[in-house]
Scaffold this motif. Structure first.
Motif, short mmCIF file in Angstrom:
data_model
loop_
_atom_site.label_atom_id
_atom_site.label_comp_id
_atom_site.label_asym_id
_atom_site.label_seq_id
_atom_site.Cartn_x
_atom_site.Cartn_y
_atom_site.Cartn_z
N GLU A 139 -21.39 3.01 -16.94
CA GLU A 139 -22.83 3.04 -17.18
C GLU A 139 -23.06 2.82 -18.67
N ASN A 140 -24.02 1.99 -19.00
CA ASN A 140 -24.30 1.69 -20.41
C ASN A 140 -25.19 2.74 -21.07
N ASP A 141 -25.90 3.50 -20.26
CA ASP A 141 -26.83 4.48 -20.81
C ASP A 141 -26.71 5.81 -20.10
N ALA A 172 -16.72 15.77 -25.83
CA ALA A 172 -17.69 16.60 -26.52
C ALA A 172 -18.99 15.87 -26.86
N THR A 173 -18.89 14.60 -27.22
CA THR A 173 -20.10 13.86 -27.62
C THR A 173 -21.03 13.70 -26.42
N LEU A 174 -20.47 13.22 -25.31
CA LEU A 174 -21.29 13.02 -24.12
C LEU A 174 -21.80 14.36 -23.59
N ALA A 175 -20.92 15.36 -23.57
CA ALA A 175 -21.33 16.68 -23.06
C ALA A 175 -22.42 17.27 -23.95
N GLY A 176 -22.33 17.01 -25.24
CA GLY A 176 -23.37 17.50 -26.16
C GLY A 176 -24.72 16.90 -25.84
N GLU A 177 -24.73 15.62 -25.48
CA GLU A 177 -25.99 14.98 -25.09
C GLU A 177 -26.55 15.63 -23.82
N ALA A 178 -25.64 15.93 -22.89
CA ALA A 178 -26.08 16.55 -21.63
C ALA A 178 -26.59 17.97 -21.88
N ALA A 212 -13.60 22.26 -21.87
CA ALA A 212 -12.95 21.78 -23.09
C ALA A 212 -11.83 22.73 -23.49
N ILE A 213 -10.76 22.14 -23.98
CA ILE A 213 -9.69 22.91 -24.59
C ILE A 213 -9.89 22.78 -26.10
N ALA A 214 -10.14 23.92 -26.75
CA ALA A 214 -10.51 23.89 -28.16
C ALA A 214 -9.61 24.81 -28.98
N GLY A 232 -12.62 18.86 -37.79
CA GLY A 232 -12.40 17.85 -36.77
C GLY A 232 -13.65 17.64 -35.95
N LYS A 233 -13.48 17.43 -34.65
CA LYS A 233 -14.63 17.24 -33.77
C LYS A 233 -14.92 18.53 -33.01
N ARG A 234 -16.15 18.99 -33.13
CA ARG A 234 -16.50 20.28 -32.54
C ARG A 234 -16.67 20.18 -31.03
N GLY A 252 -17.38 10.36 -21.41
CA GLY A 252 -17.60 9.48 -22.53
C GLY A 252 -16.40 8.54 -22.62
N ARG A 253 -16.61 7.39 -23.22
CA ARG A 253 -15.55 6.37 -23.24
C ARG A 253 -14.26 6.89 -23.88
N ARG A 254 -14.38 7.69 -24.92
CA ARG A 254 -13.17 8.16 -25.60
C ARG A 254 -12.37 9.12 -24.70
N MET A 255 -13.05 10.03 -24.05
CA MET A 255 -12.34 10.95 -23.15
C MET A 255 -11.74 10.19 -21.98
N TYR A 256 -12.46 9.19 -21.47
CA TYR A 256 -11.90 8.38 -20.38
C TYR A 256 -10.60 7.72 -20.82
N TYR A 283 -19.36 6.45 -19.47
CA TYR A 283 -20.50 6.03 -20.28
C TYR A 283 -19.98 5.30 -21.51
N SER A 284 -20.42 4.05 -21.66
CA SER A 284 -19.93 3.22 -22.76
C SER A 284 -20.83 2.01 -22.92
N ARG A 285 -21.02 1.63 -24.19
CA ARG A 285 -21.72 0.38 -24.47
C ARG A 285 -20.72 -0.70 -24.86
N THR A 286 -19.42 -0.36 -24.88
CA THR A 286 -18.41 -1.35 -25.30
C THR A 286 -17.40 -1.68 -24.21
N LEU A 287 -17.16 -0.76 -23.30
CA LEU A 287 -16.13 -0.97 -22.28
C LEU A 287 -16.65 -1.95 -21.23
N TYR A 336 -12.65 23.30 -32.31
CA TYR A 336 -12.51 21.84 -32.39
C TYR A 336 -11.68 21.32 -31.22
N ILE A 337 -12.08 20.16 -30.68
CA ILE A 337 -11.30 19.53 -29.59
C ILE A 337 -10.28 18.55 -30.15
N GLU A 338 -10.50 18.09 -31.37
CA GLU A 338 -9.48 17.30 -32.07
C GLU A 338 -9.57 17.66 -33.54
N ASP A 339 -8.43 17.57 -34.23
CA ASP A 339 -8.44 17.94 -35.64
C ASP A 339 -8.89 16.76 -36.51
N1 LIG Z 1 -8.82 19.15 -26.83
C1 LIG Z 1 -8.34 18.47 -25.80
O1 LIG Z 1 -7.65 19.02 -24.91
C2 LIG Z 1 -8.62 17.01 -25.66
C3 LIG Z 1 -8.27 16.38 -24.46
C4 LIG Z 1 -8.55 15.04 -24.33
C5 LIG Z 1 -9.16 14.36 -25.38
N2 LIG Z 1 -9.45 15.00 -26.53
C6 LIG Z 1 -10.13 14.33 -27.66
O2 LIG Z 1 -11.50 14.31 -27.37
C7 LIG Z 1 -12.01 12.98 -27.64
C8 LIG Z 1 -13.19 12.69 -26.71
O3 LIG Z 1 -14.40 13.31 -27.16
P1 LIG Z 1 -15.46 12.56 -28.08
O4 LIG Z 1 -16.57 13.52 -28.31
O5 LIG Z 1 -14.74 12.00 -29.25
O6 LIG Z 1 -15.92 11.31 -27.26
P2 LIG Z 1 -16.58 11.06 -25.81
O7 LIG Z 1 -17.81 11.87 -25.62
O8 LIG Z 1 -15.52 11.16 -24.77
O9 LIG Z 1 -16.92 9.50 -25.95
C9 LIG Z 1 -17.86 9.02 -26.88
C10 LIG Z 1 -18.24 7.63 -26.43
O10 LIG Z 1 -18.93 7.69 -25.19
C11 LIG Z 1 -19.93 6.67 -25.14
N3 LIG Z 1 -21.24 7.29 -25.09
C12 LIG Z 1 -21.63 8.51 -25.59
N4 LIG Z 1 -22.95 8.69 -25.37
C13 LIG Z 1 -23.38 7.58 -24.71
C14 LIG Z 1 -24.66 7.18 -24.20
N5 LIG Z 1 -25.75 7.97 -24.34
N6 LIG Z 1 -24.75 5.98 -23.60
C15 LIG Z 1 -23.66 5.18 -23.44
N7 LIG Z 1 -22.44 5.51 -23.91
C16 LIG Z 1 -22.31 6.70 -24.53
C17 LIG Z 1 -19.74 5.85 -26.39
O11 LIG Z 1 -18.78 4.86 -26.06
P3 LIG Z 1 -18.80 3.38 -26.72
O12 LIG Z 1 -18.38 3.58 -28.15
O13 LIG Z 1 -17.80 2.62 -25.90
O14 LIG Z 1 -20.20 2.86 -26.56
C18 LIG Z 1 -19.16 6.87 -27.37
O15 LIG Z 1 -18.45 6.28 -28.44
C19 LIG Z 1 -10.80 12.08 -27.37
O16 LIG Z 1 -10.90 10.86 -28.05
C20 LIG Z 1 -9.64 12.91 -27.83
O17 LIG Z 1 -9.39 12.71 -29.20
C21 LIG Z 1 -9.21 16.32 -26.69
#
Ligand SMILES: NC(=O)c1ccc[n+]([C@@H]2O[C@H](COP(=O)([O-])OP(=O)(O)OC[C@H]3O[C@@H](n4cnc5c(N)ncnc54)[C@H](OP(=O)(O)O)[C@@H]3O)[C@@H](O)[C@H]2O)c1
Length: 186
Positions: free
Chosen positions: A102-104, A126-132, A8-10, A153-155, A49-53, A87-91, A15-18
């Motif tokens: 993968e949905n889960d 960060a969200t997915l990595a936090g779960e891991a 992560a770049i923080a 922001g997001k930690r 995680g879907r957002r990082m993808y 990982y996504s339940r919406t994509l 924070y990874i995003e403000d």
């Molecule tokens: N600092 C940097 O250099 C940098 C670089 C790139 C991005 N970023 C930021 O970082 C953000 C990404 O981190 P994030 O923590 O917000 O999100 P993330 O971990 O990439 O994605 C969260 C999404 O992943 C899916 N997910 C998570 N846990 C799941 C599970 N157990 N089963 C199925 N799906 C799961 C869900 O998608 P669904 O909602 O589709 O179900 C959830 O909304 C980006 O949006 C961007 O703003 C920062």
């Protein structure tokens, strides 16, 4: 056995995003980019995680002509060659090749992937990595601390996870970014 690695770049305050969802302040300079490229090169599979993808899929279509800086071409080619699991339940469908959804997030499946993979695996955001991390699956992390304080922001690192770390390497860049490479101790 492959390692699972969180990068992560923080901001300096972690924070990874403000609070506005921005992370333009985290864009790596050329020196950091070349370093990151070398970290990415041996990786076989990225777990996203879907957002990082949605951020990273930019690399699927970015131009790789001679007009682009070498670090950009290098990163794009490396990224395209790797496998991705999103990982996504919406994509519904991926926007890149070598990608499946993968949905889960199944800890057992990740353990089996680590056991069978011959190349290391990354995980983000960060969200997915936090779960891991909470599941004890993350072996190493690379933190790039950027010389900015954003105040919220997001930690980068999850709440409610406690882990002892061992420093494997450190490096500072001319920009003031500091790289910290840690192993998570079991
Ligand atoms: N600092 C940097 O250099 C940098 C670089 C790139 C991005 N970023 C930021 O970082 C953000 C990404 O981190 P994030 O923590 O917000 O999100 P993330 O971990 O990439 O994605 C969260 C999404 O992943 C899916 N997910 C998570 N846990 C799941 C599970 N157990 N089963 C199925 N799906 C799961 C869900 O998608 P669904 O909602 O589709 O179900 C959830 O909304 C980006 O949006 C961007 O703003 C920062």
């Amino acid at each position: 056995m492959a390692k699972l690695i969180y990068s992560a770049i923080a901001s300096l305050d972690g924070y990874i995003e403000d609070e506005q969802g921005k992370f333009d302040w985290a864009a790596p300079g050329e020196e950091e980019h070349a370093f990151v490229n070398d970290l990415e090169r041996p990786i076989g599979t990225h777990l996203y995680g879907r957002r990082m993808y949605e951020t990273m899929v930019y690399w699927e279509t970015v131009g790789t002509g001679a007009d682009q800086p070498a670090v950009i071409r290098d990163f794009a080619e490396t990224w395209r060659a790797a496998e991705k699991i999103v990982y996504s339940r919406t994509l519904q469908s991926p926007s890149s090749v070598r990608t499946r959804i993968e949905n889960d997030f199944d800890a057992g499946a990740i353990t089996r992937l680590k056991e069978s993979a011959d190349r290391d695996i990354t995980i983000g955001g960060a969200t997915l990595a936090g779960e891991a991390m909470a599941a004890g699956l993350v072996d190493e992390c690379h933190l790039f601390l950027t010389p900015i304080i954003v105040g919220g922001g997001k930690r980068a690192l999850p709440d409610n996870v406690r882990a002892q770390l061992g420093l494997l390497a450190e490096r500072s860049f001319r920009s003031g970014v500091v790289h910290l490479h840690y192993a998570l101790c079991v």
